[in-house]
Design an enzyme around this catalytic site. Sequence first.
Site, PDB file in Angstrom:
ATOM      1  N   ASP A 106      -2.939  -8.513   4.436  1.00 11.87           N
ATOM      2  CA  ASP A 106      -1.788  -8.090   3.632  1.00 11.87           C
ATOM      3  C   ASP A 106      -0.486  -8.548   4.288  1.00 11.87           C
ATOM      4  OD1 ASP A 106      -3.651  -6.703   2.118  1.00 11.87           O
ATOM      5  OD2 ASP A 106      -3.319  -4.818   3.202  1.00 11.87           O
TER       6      ASP A 106
HETATM    7  N1  URA Z   1      -7.687  -4.103   5.067  1.00 13.75           N
HETATM    8  C1  URA Z   1      -6.450  -3.829   4.601  1.00 13.75           C
HETATM    9  O1  URA Z   1      -6.232  -2.764   4.050  1.00 13.75           O
HETATM   10  N2  URA Z   1      -5.486  -4.755   4.757  1.00 13.75           N
HETATM   11  C2  URA Z   1      -5.684  -5.926   5.383  1.00 13.75           C
HETATM   12  O2  URA Z   1      -4.753  -6.732   5.510  1.00 13.75           O
HETATM   13  C3  URA Z   1      -6.964  -6.198   5.875  1.00 13.75           C
HETATM   14  C4  URA Z   1      -7.956  -5.262   5.700  1.00 13.75           C
END
Ligand code: URA
Length: 236
Positions: A106
Site C-alpha cells: 500500500d
Molecule cells: N497487507 C496490507 O494491509 N498492506 C500491505 O501493503 C501489505 C499487506
Amino acid sequence: MERVRLDKFLADQGLASRKELREIIRGGRVHVNGLAERSPERKIDPETDRVCFDGRPLQNSRFFTIMLDKPLGVVTATEDRNEKTVLDLLPPELRRRGLFPVGRLDKDTSGLLLLTNDGDFAHRVISPKSAVEKCYCARVEGNASEADAAVFREGLTLRDGTRCLPAILEIQEDGRLLVTVTEGKYHQVRRMLASRGLPVQELRRLSIGGLKLDETLGPGGWKELTQEDLCRVFSS
Ligand code: URA
C-alpha cells in the site's frame, strides 16, 4: 542470446571498470560453469553460462531483479498520473529494463518490495501454490493478546466475511506485532488486525520467504539480487 565478452558481461553488471575486471579475471576470481576463466576475451552466453564472481553466482543479463526499501507515500505501480511510483525512485537505466513490482505494498506501507523483468519469477512468488511467507512488522492501536494469536493460527474471518488462511501473529516486547501471511489479499494485514480491534498505525514488510530486507539500504534504496537471494525467496 548474443554471446558477449566476459569482461563486458561483468562490466555491464556494474561490478568494476572493464580495465579492473580484466585484472580480476586474470587473477582467477571469475568462474564460468564451475571452472576458473582467466581470459577476459572469452565469449559467454549470458542465458546459459553460469558465471560466478568471487564465488557469488551472477544473474544472467536478460533478467534482472532488485529489492527496494519502499518508502511511505509512493504507490506500487509502474506509472501513475498523479502519484509518485516506485519506478520513479529508480535511475533511468534501470527503468529502461522493463522492471515491474512483484505484488504490491500500500501507499502507506514501507519495506521490502521486489521489482523484476522476469515474469516467470514474479508469477512463482505471487502464486498461491508457492505459499511464500511474507512477514510484516506492525504498530497498532491497542494491545494484542494470546487470544488474537490463536485466531490468526486457526485462520480468521475478515469483517466482510472473507476467510483467511492460517497466519502467525507474534507479540514483541515493545508491543509491536510480527505478522506472517502466505496470501496477498487486498489490504490483508491491515484488515486482519482491524478485525481483532487493532487498527494499524504503521506497517513495514521485513521479508519475503527467506529473503530479508537489507535495512542498510534506507528508504528508497535498492540493490540487485543475486541468484542466491532469488533462491532464498522460496525457502523459509
Ligand atoms: N497487507 C496490507 O494491509 N498492506 C500491505 O501493503 C501489505 C499487506
